[in-house]
Design an enzyme around this catalytic site. Structure first.
Site, PDB file in Angstrom:
ATOM      1  N   LYS A  31      -5.756   3.009  10.629  1.00  0.00           N
ATOM      2  CA  LYS A  31      -6.171   3.162   9.369  1.00  0.00           C
ATOM      3  C   LYS A  31      -6.841   4.481   9.430  1.00  0.00           C
ATOM      4  O   LYS A  31      -6.308   5.535   8.463  1.00  0.00           O
ATOM      5  CB  LYS A  31      -7.287   2.141   8.809  1.00  0.00           C
ATOM      6  CG  LYS A  31      -8.384   2.607   8.172  1.00  0.00           C
ATOM      7  CD  LYS A  31      -9.477   1.503   7.970  1.00  0.00           C
ATOM      8  CE  LYS A  31     -10.704   1.901   8.540  1.00  0.00           C
ATOM      9  NZ  LYS A  31     -11.663   2.383   8.232  1.00  0.00           N
ATOM     10  N   THR A  32      -7.682   4.949  10.152  1.00  0.00           N
ATOM     11  CA  THR A  32      -8.147   6.412  10.334  1.00  0.00           C
ATOM     12  C   THR A  32      -7.039   7.345  10.656  1.00  0.00           C
ATOM     13  O   THR A  32      -7.053   8.396   9.866  1.00  0.00           O
ATOM     14  CB  THR A  32      -9.311   6.489  11.454  1.00  0.00           C
ATOM     15  OG1 THR A  32     -10.334   5.280  11.251  1.00  0.00           O
ATOM     16  CG2 THR A  32      -9.823   7.704  11.129  1.00  0.00           C
ATOM     17  N   ASP A 218     -11.822   5.671   1.725  1.00  0.00           N
ATOM     18  CA  ASP A 218     -11.713   4.558   3.130  1.00  0.00           C
ATOM     19  C   ASP A 218     -12.558   3.503   2.660  1.00  0.00           C
ATOM     20  O   ASP A 218     -13.555   3.310   1.975  1.00  0.00           O
ATOM     21  CB  ASP A 218     -12.379   5.408   4.125  1.00  0.00           C
ATOM     22  CG  ASP A 218     -12.151   4.951   5.573  1.00  0.00           C
ATOM     23  OD1 ASP A 218     -11.282   4.076   5.736  1.00  0.00           O
ATOM     24  OD2 ASP A 218     -13.044   5.277   6.460  1.00  0.00           O
ATOM     25  N   GLU A 219     -12.383   2.322   3.670  1.00  0.00           N
ATOM     26  CA  GLU A 219     -13.132   0.941   3.364  1.00  0.00           C
ATOM     27  C   GLU A 219     -13.237   0.864   1.931  1.00  0.00           C
ATOM     28  O   GLU A 219     -14.200   0.228   1.359  1.00  0.00           O
ATOM     29  CB  GLU A 219     -14.546   1.577   3.753  1.00  0.00           C
ATOM     30  CG  GLU A 219     -14.650   1.939   5.364  1.00  0.00           C
ATOM     31  CD  GLU A 219     -14.390   0.644   6.443  1.00  0.00           C
ATOM     32  OE1 GLU A 219     -13.961  -0.258   6.203  1.00  0.00           O
ATOM     33  OE2 GLU A 219     -15.092   1.154   7.541  1.00  0.00           O
ATOM     34  N   GLN A 249     -12.342  -7.547   5.704  1.00  0.00           N
ATOM     35  CA  GLN A 249     -13.276  -6.867   6.470  1.00  0.00           C
ATOM     36  C   GLN A 249     -14.463  -6.260   5.287  1.00  0.00           C
ATOM     37  O   GLN A 249     -15.258  -5.572   5.658  1.00  0.00           O
ATOM     38  CB  GLN A 249     -13.064  -5.334   7.095  1.00  0.00           C
ATOM     39  CG  GLN A 249     -12.061  -5.994   8.668  1.00  0.00           C
ATOM     40  CD  GLN A 249     -11.846  -4.892   9.216  1.00  0.00           C
ATOM     41  OE1 GLN A 249     -12.513  -4.212   9.805  1.00  0.00           O
ATOM     42  NE2 GLN A 249     -10.380  -4.433   9.226  1.00  0.00           N
ATOM     43  N   ARG A 593     -13.451  -6.263  16.639  1.00  0.00           N
ATOM     44  CA  ARG A 593     -14.148  -4.868  17.289  1.00  0.00           C
ATOM     45  C   ARG A 593     -13.394  -4.876  18.844  1.00  0.00           C
ATOM     46  O   ARG A 593     -13.162  -3.883  19.363  1.00  0.00           O
ATOM     47  CB  ARG A 593     -15.462  -5.099  17.493  1.00  0.00           C
ATOM     48  CG  ARG A 593     -16.317  -4.817  16.051  1.00  0.00           C
ATOM     49  CD  ARG A 593     -15.814  -3.694  15.260  1.00  0.00           C
ATOM     50  NE  ARG A 593     -14.834  -4.429  14.434  1.00  0.00           N
ATOM     51  CZ  ARG A 593     -13.776  -3.699  13.845  1.00  0.00           C
ATOM     52  NH1 ARG A 593     -13.684  -2.468  13.703  1.00  0.00           N
ATOM     53  NH2 ARG A 593     -12.835  -4.324  12.982  1.00  0.00           N
TER      54      ARG A 593
END
Length: 738
Positions: A31-32, A218-219, A249, A593
């Site tokens: 994603k980043t 983002d997010e 998430q 994670r």
DNA sequence: CCTGTGCCTGTTTTT
DNA sequence: CAGGCACAGG
């Protein structure tokens, strides 16, 4: 640009042209990478100038990381200089700092931290005569915050005649007025006011929109209503909004996050292209399998399945111990084994609540393994640092009542409750903010108090003068010395030493910022916006942190502990299916994670509430097929589904994942306003009249000066013989006629 | 006016 | 078990 480093889905997202784009990015799917490559791509292709890109994240850490990666892609530091890359709050704050007039704020408005907020609400409650025992200030604050973040106003709570809501509205209104008076905003105000400014001032809106011609978020799964509205308000023209997120998430529902924002993105931005990233580059297959099985149980999702092209990997372990100490022992045993394979810094113990760290801290200390607790008591939250910051706030904003109250008697100058009473009364009578009224040194002060106040204000005056002359770091040094804050911690017991070090660190931080060209104001904004994970040093130590703090991280070996009913899922989610799903997402976030090693752990009893209590294994463990993990407990473990999980009380969903349109989820009981006892003594029905003598439990007897409003909104201005002028809402305040 | 003691209560996550 | 609060004594 090296676009061949992207997989087809990633490339599609990165090279997407104009128009709305939603990237559904599963955990560990890059994603980043998509966000940073897209920014770099826009700049490299010449589609956007730096000043036209606004990229919004939820944490400073994410923003910083993204900037570094974009600059790296573009060939070095400074290449993304004109791009706005920061948190939502930073974005909003910049709008307010640039256009304070439009927001009705003084040019140097202060930012309240949570302690200030609580103190202010408490104050307002006593003024209104609301019982702080029945309704703790934090609880009201949480409800106010929830209301602000869903775009409500105090008046919208007042209809219906529910005394609890009316009380809340009255407190909210008074709290809001008080903030205005003091010239301060809280966290929620930043978003709410920025939205207001943008909506009501077209020139400001179009300036912000120009700066955000290419808007990236983002997010996205954790955006709330205000944030969504802000985004919609500034996206125009080609509607170049890129939203990246993963509904699985979403873990900030309690803070107003609307998972619907991502679930129904296409309704908000018609014609949006949707790209799903499902290839996971982070975790091994066993970890993905277990996490996938767990999240599959959720219904509020679009539904996706992560896969990896790599095979093999350690099985997921499950350990259930006798108690929390056994759990900690087992975890630390494994940590010692893994130390050969991984560095300590790439191991983490993740837990639901901060309070769970203790047994791990003890066990790690016993075995002399270094660890750090991420997000415990943070530097900027320490009392002595906050005191110093309060002085600085007062220099900038002479009306900052909260800061004044905090430090007027720190160090002790002999200004106690009695003196403060005089000052408060004087402030109420003159209508001036407390510190301004106090600076006028009202007549009925004792000589000693007058003397003390005089030198306090002289200090501030001197400080304001020196602001222009001294470098910021020197100013802070001077202030720490002259105010006596530093000498408060003279002596060499370890506590005092630590506090003195913190203060020195503060001065050093300010001096450092000064060197980097930040003004004192900018630095204080940064302090206010600083958060979790920002001070994480990269030392080689095991991390202990909450699941929330772990968001966005990638960790070689993860221990997800405390998988017990009541803890994870947390007890507060018991009667609320949506809250339960969020707990499941929280567990999912924890599991995903992990890169190479994952262990799940629980205890059969735990020391809670001052006594040992039996616990039962989390329902989430029962939801995992036995093939997804390897039970290594030294006790026999039975994973039954608890009653609550068997009862099929989950809301029904449209097949295919996305919730059926028009379906309104039930109001969770925890959000429903709780009835509050209101003492209405006005039983005669003929109301209150100016001139009437009244008695209040706390303020004693007084006389009504004026009445405003009617019915449940009736407010009385009462002059109390002892306590001076107060505004009371008689439906709430315990007020009786005499 | 400040500090220390003892009782009471309430337990999640934090931009 | 903790932190907050009320009260007593210095």
């Amino acid at each position: 640009m090296k676009e061949q480093e992207l997989n087809p889905a990633q490339r599609e997202a990165v090279t997407h042209g104009c128009g709305p784009l939603l990237v559904l990015a599963g955990a560990g799917s890059g994603k980043t990478r998509v966000l940073t490559y897209r920014i770099a791509h826009l700049l490299a292709e010449g589609s956007a100038r730096p000043g036209e890109i606004t990229a919004v994240t939820f944490t400073n850490r994410a923003a910083r990381e993204m900037r570094e990666r974009v600059e790296h892609l573009l060939g070095g530091a400074g290449h993304a200089a004109g791009v706005f890359l920061g948190t939502f709050h930073r974005w909003a704050l910049e709008i307010l700092r640039r256009y304070p007039d439009a927001a009705g704020l003084p040019p140097r408005f202060s930012i309240l931290d949570t302690d200030d907020q609580r103190a202010l609400v408490k104050r307002v409650m006593t003024d209104l005569g609301v019982d702080a025992k029945a309704d703790p200030p934090q609880a009201l604050l949480a409800r106010i915050s929830a209301a602000v973040n869903t775009g409500l106003s105090p008046s919208s709570l007042e209809s219906g005649g529910d005394p609890g809501r009316e009380m809340l509205a009255a407190v909210w209104r008074a709290y809001r007025d008080e903030k205005r008076r003091v010239g301060a905003v809280d966290f929620d105000d930043m978003l709410a006011l920025a939205l207001e400014v943008v909506r009501e001032h077209e020139p400001v809106r179009s300036a912000v929109a120009r700066r955000a011609r290419w808007l990236l978020v983002d997010e996205f799964q954790d955006t709330n209503k205000l944030q969504m509205w802000l985004l919609k308000a500034v996206v125009d023209g080609d509607r170049n909004i890129t939203a990246v997120g993963d509904e699985d998430q979403s873990i900030y529902r309690w803070r107003g996050a609307e998972i619907d924002n991502i679930l129904t993105f296409e309704q908000h931005f018609p014609g949006a292209r949707v790209v799903a990233l499902e290839e996971n580059y982070r975790s091994t297959q066993p970890i993905l399998d277990a996490a996938g099985e767990l999240i599959r149980q959720n219904t509020f999702r679009r539904g996706k399945r992560l896969y990896t092209s790599r095979s093999g990997g350690d099985p997921v372990r499950l350990y259930v111990g006798e108690d929390e100490r056994a759990e900690a022992r087992w975890v630390v045993d494994r940590i010692q084994e893994l130390e050969g394979t991984f560095s300590l810094g790439s191991l983490a113990v993740l837990m639901r609540t901060n309070a769970q760290t203790r047994p791990f801290e003890e066990e790690l200390t016993r075995r002399q393994l270094s660890y750090r607790v991420v997000g415990g008591l943070r530097f900027w939250q320490r009392a002595e640092v906050r005191d110093a910051v309060a002085y600085l706030r007062l220099l900038g904003n002479p009306a900052d009542t909260l800061a004044f109250r905090r430090v007027v008697n720190v160090p002790a100058r002999g200004i106690g409750a009695a003196t403060m009473d005089v000052l408060e009364r004087h402030a109420a009578a003159t209508g001036l903010p407390l510190p301004v009224a106090a600076a006028g040194l009202p007549g009925d002060l004792t000589p000693r108090a007058r003397q003390a106040l005089e030198s306090f204000f002289e200090l501030l005056e001197e400080g304001r003068r020196l602001r222009g002359e001294l470098a910021a770091g020197d100013l802070v040094g001077w202030l720490l010395e002259e105010s006596g804050l530093l000498s408060l911690y003279d002596g060499d017991d370890p506590g005092k030493l630590a506090r003195r070090e913190n203060l020195e660190q503060l001065a050093a931080a300010v001096a450092d910022a000064d060197l980097h060209g930040q003004t004192l104001e900018e630095l204080m904004d940064s302090i206010a916006l600083l958060e979790e994970g920002d001070e994480v040093d990269t030392g080689d130590s095991v991390s202990l942190m909450t699941l929330h703090a772990a968001k966005g991280l990638e960790i070689d070996a993860v221990f997800l502990v405390g998988l017990e009913e009541g803890l994870l899922p947390h007890g507060s989610s018991r009667d609320d299916p949506q809250a339960l799903e969020e707990e499941r997402r929280l567990a999912y976030v924890g599991m995903t994670r992990a890169r190479r090693w994952l262990a799940l752990a629980a205890a059969r009893s735990r020391f809670l509430f001052g006594q040992r209590q039996a616990t039962s294994p989390s329902r989430f463990l029962a939801e995992l097929p036995a093939t997804t993990y390897q039970d290594v407990s030294d006790l026999p473990v039975t994973l039954g589904r608890p009653e609550a999980a068997i009862r099929s009380d989950r809301p029904t969903m449209a097949t295919g994942g996305v919730r059926a349109r028009g379906h309104v989820p039930p109001v969770p009981s925890s959000r429903r306003p709780r009835p509050v006892r209101a003492t209405v003594t006005d039983t005669a029905g003929n109301g209150w009249r100016p001139g009437d003598r009244v008695r209040h439990r706390r303020f004693g007897s007084g006389v009504i000066l004026s009445c405003q409003g009617r019915g449940p909104q009736l407010k009385l201005v009462v002059y109390f013989d002892r306590a001076g002028r107060k505004t009371l809402v008689p439906t709430i305040a315990k007020l009786e006629k005499m």
